[in-house]
Scaffold this active site. Structure first.
Site, PDB file in Angstrom:
ATOM      1  N   CYS A 199       0.831  -1.203   0.000  1.00  0.00           N
ATOM      2  CA  CYS A 199       0.000   0.000   0.000  1.00  0.00           C
ATOM      3  C   CYS A 199       0.864   1.251   0.000  1.00  0.00           C
ATOM      4  O   CYS A 199       1.415   1.644   1.037  1.00  0.00           O
ATOM      5  CB  CYS A 199      -0.931   0.006   1.206  1.00  0.00           C
TER       6      CYS A 199
ATOM      7  N   CYS B  42      -0.490   4.078   2.224  1.00  0.00           N
ATOM      8  CA  CYS B  42      -0.240   3.830   3.646  1.00  0.00           C
ATOM      9  C   CYS B  42       1.212   4.108   4.026  1.00  0.00           C
ATOM     10  O   CYS B  42       1.489   4.709   5.069  1.00  0.00           O
ATOM     11  CB  CYS B  42      -0.564   2.377   4.002  1.00  0.00           C
ATOM     12  N   ASP B  43       2.144   3.651   3.203  1.00  0.00           N
ATOM     13  CA  ASP B  43       3.547   3.607   3.609  1.00  0.00           C
ATOM     14  C   ASP B  43       4.502   4.472   2.784  1.00  0.00           C
ATOM     15  O   ASP B  43       5.684   4.576   3.128  1.00  0.00           O
ATOM     16  CB  ASP B  43       4.045   2.157   3.559  1.00  0.00           C
TER      17      ASP B  43
END
Length: 315
Positions: free
Chosen positions: A136, A139-140
């Protein structure tokens, strides 16, 4: 086989399931939640979560799910271990079998079984998951600002991830197994027109190098068998997700990928009294905060459904 009757059954224990439980428990619906085969969902394999509101310093993914669970239990949610292995939504109340040995009849069911990222299957991929390996970018990606990363995949997801990362990272290598991408034409153009994205055609991942974090990626040209090592600090797998919805097939309407279809603006499925939330039905956003939002929707929808049933019985 043991039997039990439940007012509200929640399947899955990620942000969607726990949020649904919090709302349902506070509304006096005495929810029972079964955590499934990955208690806490995908966040349990995420080290740092920095984009969920309410955690100004960020939080460890597993700890975040412990917080969610404790909040749900505080209001009386019955949190249990176990996996739904069979359902029967052909009649009412709904029937769900847990671990092939416990049959539940439920007046309402909220499905929060999530989706699982597809992985390449490399031992190093799993070993370094959460330590440079991710599925992701949204997300990261922030953790790799001004660094070099590798993205694997040739579809729209990979193109979107690579484009997103190009705004944060110094360099993005996109590994595509064929000599063309499967992504839509407009997404391909965005990739090809982005200066710091380099597409490596006919390429596959041999190994991810690093002991405690990603240091480089060994890549093979499928046509020539020539291998090269690319220095990179991040490795993003973008070959798709698979919703954990197989046991509901034949009962619930789904799209071609297996995501549960809900009535727009609601969590309602085609079966009365069955609701879906989180990544089991969301193939667009796939974020913890949106999963939590749909979990709230499902609890409210279930509450209204059960209230209407009680009124109908009273009449």
């Amino acid at each position: 086989m043991t039997q039990e009757h439940i007012k509200l059954l929640i399947l899955g224990s990620g942000p969607a399931g726990y949020t649904a439980a919090i709302y349902a428990a506070r509304a006096g619906m005495t929810p029972v939640i079964y955590m499934g085969d990955q208690p806490g969902g995908q966040l349990t394999i995420t080290n740092d979560v920095e984009n969920f509101p309410g955690y100004p310093k960020g939080i460890n993914g597993p700890q975040m799910m412990i917080d969610f669970q404790e909040q749900a239990e505080r209001f009386g949610t019955d949190v249990r271990t176990g996996l739904a292995t069979k359902v029967d939504f052909s009649g009412y109340p709904h029937k769900v079998v847990i671990d092939d040995k416990h049959e539940i009849t439920a007046e309402s069911v909220i499905i929060c079984t999530g989706a699982s990222a597809k992985w390449l299957g490399l031992p190093s991929e799993q070993r370094l998951n959460g330590r440079g390996v991710s599925a992701c970018a949204v997300c990261d990606g922030f953790f790799f600002r001004n660094q070099e990363v590798v993205v694997v995949g040739g579809g729209d997801t990979a193109a979107e991830e690579a484009t997103y990362l190009s705004k944060l990272c110094k360099k993005v290598y996109l590994l595509v197994r064929r000599d063309e991408m499967r992504a839509s034409r407009i997404m391909q153009q965005r990739v090809l027109n982005t200066q710091n994205i380099e597409v490596l055609w006919n390429s596959e991942t041999v190994d991810i190098i690093g002991e405690d974090e990603v240091e480089s990626v060994r890549v093979r040209n499928i046509l020539t068998s020539e291998e090269r090592e690319i220095k990179a600090q991040g490795f993003f797998v973008a070959i798709g997700h698979k919703p954990n919805t197989d046991i509901f097939k034949g009962y619930l309407d789904m799209n071609e990928s297996g995501y549960i279809l809900t009535v727009p603006g609601t969590s309602k499925t085609n079966i009365e009294g069955v609701f879906a939330a989180g990544d089991a039905q969301d193939f667009v956003y796939r974020q913890a905060v949106t999963a939590a939002g749909t979990g709230c929707m499902a609890a409210l929808d279930a509450e209204r459904f059960l209230a209407s049933k009680e009124i109908a019985v009273a009449e």
